[in-house]
Write a protein that holds these residues in place. Structure first.
Motif, short mmCIF file in Angstrom:
data_model
loop_
_atom_site.label_atom_id
_atom_site.label_comp_id
_atom_site.label_asym_id
_atom_site.label_seq_id
_atom_site.Cartn_x
_atom_site.Cartn_y
_atom_site.Cartn_z
N THR B 283 41.95 28.73 93.29
CA THR B 283 42.04 28.30 94.69
C THR B 283 41.38 26.94 94.90
OG1 THR B 283 40.03 29.55 95.10
CG2 THR B 283 42.11 30.64 95.62
N LYS B 284 40.73 26.41 93.85
CA LYS B 284 39.99 25.15 94.03
C LYS B 284 40.85 23.91 93.87
CE LYS B 284 35.60 27.06 92.41
NZ LYS B 284 34.78 27.19 91.21
N SER B 285 41.92 24.00 93.10
CA SER B 285 42.72 22.80 92.87
C SER B 285 44.20 23.13 92.86
CB SER B 285 42.30 22.15 91.55
OG SER B 285 42.32 23.09 90.51
N GLU B 286 45.01 22.09 92.93
CA GLU B 286 46.46 22.23 92.89
C GLU B 286 46.90 22.90 91.60
OE1 GLU B 286 48.56 18.32 94.73
OE2 GLU B 286 47.17 17.98 93.07
N ASN B 287 48.00 23.62 91.65
CA ASN B 287 48.57 24.09 90.38
C ASN B 287 49.20 22.90 89.66
OD1 ASN B 287 51.53 23.93 90.71
ND2 ASN B 287 51.21 25.44 92.34
N PHE B 288 49.46 23.08 88.37
CA PHE B 288 49.90 21.95 87.56
C PHE B 288 51.18 21.30 88.09
CE2 PHE B 288 52.57 20.20 84.21
CZ PHE B 288 51.76 19.14 83.84
N PHE B 289 52.16 22.12 88.45
CA PHE B 289 53.44 21.53 88.85
C PHE B 289 53.31 20.74 90.15
CE2 PHE B 289 55.23 25.20 86.30
CZ PHE B 289 55.63 24.40 85.24
N ASP B 290 52.54 21.27 91.12
CA ASP B 290 52.35 20.54 92.38
C ASP B 290 51.64 19.21 92.10
OD1 ASP B 290 53.57 22.52 93.78
OD2 ASP B 290 51.73 23.36 94.64
N HIS B 291 50.59 19.30 91.27
CA HIS B 291 49.83 18.09 90.93
C HIS B 291 50.73 17.06 90.24
CE1 HIS B 291 46.54 15.61 89.33
NE2 HIS B 291 47.25 15.57 88.23
N ALA B 292 51.46 17.52 89.24
CA ALA B 292 52.27 16.60 88.44
C ALA B 292 53.41 16.01 89.28
CB ALA B 292 52.81 17.32 87.21
#
Lengths: 405, 405
Positions: B283-292
């Motif tokens: 819950t602390k950071s974006e998941n990889f796909f959203d981030h990428a």
């Protein structure tokens, strides 16, 4: 491995991330045992006992790039691994591998990939006929499969090197100590227009005395047989000619865009630890080579004893030589037994299969099916079932055709 | 990668064992920058921020055997990896990959090895002529190198699929989204006796909207482009036909006796973590796909801005589509820019080289050299130098022959 089929040998499913060691289930003493494949699981117990000394931790952000050493001759070879490879050869004295002496290292996905790479590098592309590839029988059964896989116009399999007598370019693969029979070998063709690839997978002091520092044009080694880490698929070539090294690198580049960096890091660490221990870093236990040689010696003693009790088989004799690494005289203790049935049996593989022992027939190695190759590198409990079972096999004359009980 | 040459891009030399992350040195703003290779180092920062969540520890005794799943159709595929692969496709919805639906997974040393494996599996061995292999131009430059490497009698490179009009067996490779130009593709030959291999390396939600669940006979994916872990050399094929899967497995067996288990363990862990995070585990950071996807969107915005400022280049237009994974409408954001010089310049690669930007010429992809392919997957500082430099390039008429300042 070539010719892999279903097996009843238990496989270890490694823990995904917590580094704990789980043991494989012991085989039932009545189950089929598979000694067809040279899977070097006998060394697991040693590495387990080493605990965390050989553990490798890779963070999520490490080793992500394709590139390892962009300016080096082999751009995907990690400098850490290159360093460990040169160091272990320096320490063991089995092969000339110094950068200062102009020896190039090319890493591959196992030495199998590097057999392909060497053939690619040594065969000219502008010739009317494919170059012949030969190996003295009995030869490693996978070479033929590798050479024939893609029906290349660059090279063709021509089988037993003893029978090669053409005035044409050829490549001879010399495996020494030999797979399957453990013999110490030199090239046998010795004609013009030939090139030699040395497969030295078994030229380590747990298998054979290190009698000299090998220094050939192309020498292949593999992590699988050095330390037993077959699952990492790391092999390396030591190459004298820069152009040949560049072509081998190109082959690995096109066929798989390099070699797993995770496994390169692991091989670098484990080979480095072996070296450290040989140099006295670990005073609590034997170094890997001493340990592995002791195990191989014990297994060969048990095997000879079983063969003697059975009275149905024979094994090759191996010379005793001085080992420059260990400073001792000992016999070659090959990774495989090259077992021959006595004269009444023509098909040793079938005989053993009837006794629930899976072996690889001599015919697969260009030799007589009275022979089989049996891996001696399996887990202790499997090996013990094998020798026990072997010792009870009695070949008798039943109807004059060599049928056995 | 195919056509690798010296590069001035800094490579990260991973820490051997302590898991600490070291940053690559920043390139000098006047140095040559290499965007020739699609090295996905832009994602390092994300994985570094994930800390120990994706660290993998392998003890010295783990993953030693050749075997992973002896009774499975692909005996060297670790069950952990198979599970993560099926899970991520289920979650993303980009490809039908369920075991219950009869989809087989074959792992390879990168998807490059699996292109070879697919050709081997699809080409009959008893035909008088090699099977033609085609791909619609512009096509990935490595396919030709792969097909021609060993001068196989099984298959031959026949170039642009648009030009193929023979009544012969053929294999068409369909790359979608396409490398180099990012276009969404379908087969173009559509004649009898054809087979299609889908290279879906870029069919992930950071590059393109997931518009449908792909469900083709052979689909290739790679860890390199999914999460950015190119150094691990893990690719996989999803295959409908059991016999084809068995032949592909045989190819990988003979050519390299399987695939690094260390890297399979790592891929299993990282793909599993991506799935966990997409399902709310972090819950602390974006998941990889959203981030990428956010990073790719930002890069494409900067690139469009630079092209606009320069007034010397153009880029393809991409459609906006609904993504079933993210639930949003967005444009394809390809991993590569397929950049075209304006009409006065015929050789875009040379133009950019004069500005210290290394790109791959359109001619390498069977296309006009007025185009180049530029990787957009490099580290942030390299990308920023690139767009800054690109924006200042002005093509002017000097002597009517298209020379540029």
């Amino acid at each position: 491995m070539c010719g892999t089929e279903n097996t009843t040998l238990p496989s270890r499913r490694p823990a995904a991330s917590n580094g704990t060691a789980r043991s494989a289930p012991s085989p039932d003493t009545s189950s089929v045992i598979n000694l067809d494949q040279g899977d070097p699981t006998m060394y697991e117990a040693y590495w387990r006992a080493m605990g965390d000394r050989c553990s490798l931790t890779i963070s999520g952000s490490e080793a992500m790039s394709y590139l390892s050493n962009p300016k080096g001759p082999c751009w995907f070879l990690l400098p850490e691994l290159e360093k460990s490879i040169r160091r272990i050869h320096r320490l063991v004295g089995n092969a000339a591998a110094e950068a200062e002496d102009g020896r190039y290292i090319v890493v591959g996905t196992g030495s199998t990939q590097l057999v392909n790479a060497a053939l690619y590098a040594l065969c000219p592309r502008d010739q009317p006929e494919p170059t012949s590839v030969v190996c003295a029988a009995p030869y490693y059964s996978c070479y033929q499969e590798v050479v024939e896989l893609l029906q290349s116009k660059l090279y063709k399999w021509q089988g037993d090197a003893h029978k090669f007598n053409k005035d044409e370019p050829f490549i001879e693969i010399v495996t020494t100590p030999n797979n399957p029979d453990g013999s110490i070998r030199e090239p046998v063709v010795n004609r013009p227009n030939g090139k030699v690839v040395y497969d030295l997978a078994y030229y380590w002091p747990h298998f054979t005395p290190i009698t000299h520092q090998a220094d050939y044009d192309i020498m292949l080694f593999t992590f699988s047989k050095c330390s037993g880490h077959a699952g990492s698929r790391i092999g390396w070539a030591i190459v004298k000619d820069k152009e040949v090294a560049a072509k081998m690198t190109k082959f690995v580049e096109v066929i798989s865009i390099g070699v797993s960096k995770d496994s390169q890091l692991r091989a670098a660490k484990i080979l480095g630890t072996i070296c450290d221990d040989c140099q006295g870093a670990n005073t609590k236990s034997e170094n890997f080579f001493d340990h592995a040689r002791r195990l191989m010696t014990e297994r060969w003693e048990k095997l000879h004893e079983a063969v003697k009790r059975s009275e149905s088989f024979s094994l090759p004799k191996y010379p005793k030589n001085y080992c420059r690494f260990s400073g001792e005289f000992f016999e070659t203790h090959p990774a495989f037994a090259w077992l021959k049935c006595n004269d009444r049996v023509k098909d040793c593989e079938s005989l053993l299969k009837a006794h629930k022992i899976l072996a690889r027939s001599g015919s697969r190695f260009g030799a007589d099916p009275a022979y089989v190759r049996l891996s001696l590198l399996g887990r202790e409990e499997v090996f013990n079932i094998f020798v026990e079972r072997l010792s009870t096999i009695k070949i008798e004359i039943s109807n004059g055709n060599g049928h056995h009980i």
